[in-house]
Write a protein that holds these residues in place. Structure first.
Motif: not given
Length: 208
Positions: A28-41
């Motif tokens: 919903q908003k940038i302060d609620n970061i879930i994680g970092i996604l690598h496009l390779r994944s």
């Protein structure tokens, strides 16, 4: 970044048009970061036909946060020590102010990657363990000479030319290319020119 609350088709469209290999994912908003996604994944998920929100979240890496007051050299040390390429910058209240990448820091400290090799010898940057960031305008002969590599120099004269020749097009976003004994991951494309490439020998794959 990617909002996991968006429709899956919108998320896939954003991934397809992304200019970077690492994308922050939030709710919903940038302060609620879930994680970092690598496009390779994402590519791996496509291959096994398991591309959905749950699988994408599962592939994200734990986000790394740094205070906005952190000095550049400290950030660089932390990146190298933790083998990271991206961090979220937060203010004194913990609110996300933006993100910083390893490339951003290196550009600030040592200048643009694509500086003329003949003038300053800054086209090739070692990242450790046989992995190098190389400017697209670096000549194949210089790369071979400096790194003791054996890239094909019979045709194209620059790394950009060689990769474009192989791809037969300019990629819209980061892609990986298998060369004869080497692997190239395109990091930056600007003005229809491959600007920065991450490369290593195929027998010395990077840790991350």
């Amino acid at each position: 970044g990617l909002d996991i609350e968006d429709d899956i088709d919108d998320i896939l469209q954003q991934i397809g048009s992304a200019q970077h290999t690492l994308l922050p994912m939030y709710k919903q908003k940038i302060d609620n970061i879930i994680g970092i996604l690598h496009l390779r994944s994402v590519g791996k998920l496509i291959q096994v036909e398991k591309l959905n929100k749950a699988s994408i979240i599962q592939e994200t890496m734990e986000p790394y946060f740094i205070p906005e007051s952190t000095p550049l050299h400290t950030q660089l040390f932390n990146f190298q020590n933790k083998k990271l390429r991206m961090a979220m910058v937060v203010d004194e209240y913990g609110a996300v102010q933006g993100l910083v990448t390893l490339e951003d820091i290196l550009e600030e400290i040592v200048g643009e990657f694509t500086t003329d090799l003949a003038a300053s010898n800054k086209e090739i940057h070692e990242q450790g363990e046989g992995v190098f960031l190389i400017g697209g305008s670096a000549s194949i002969r210089d790369i071979n000479r400096i790194l003791s590599w054996d890239l094909d120099s019979s045709g194209a004269k620059t790394l950009n030319g060689l990769l474009t020749e192989i791809l037969q097009s300019i990629p819209d976003f980061a892609v990986g290319i298998e060369l004869d004994g080497y692997y190239a991951e395109i990091v930056q494309v600007k003005d229809k020119v491959i600007r920065t490439v991450k490369m290593w020998k195929s027998d010395s794959a990077p840790v991350a």
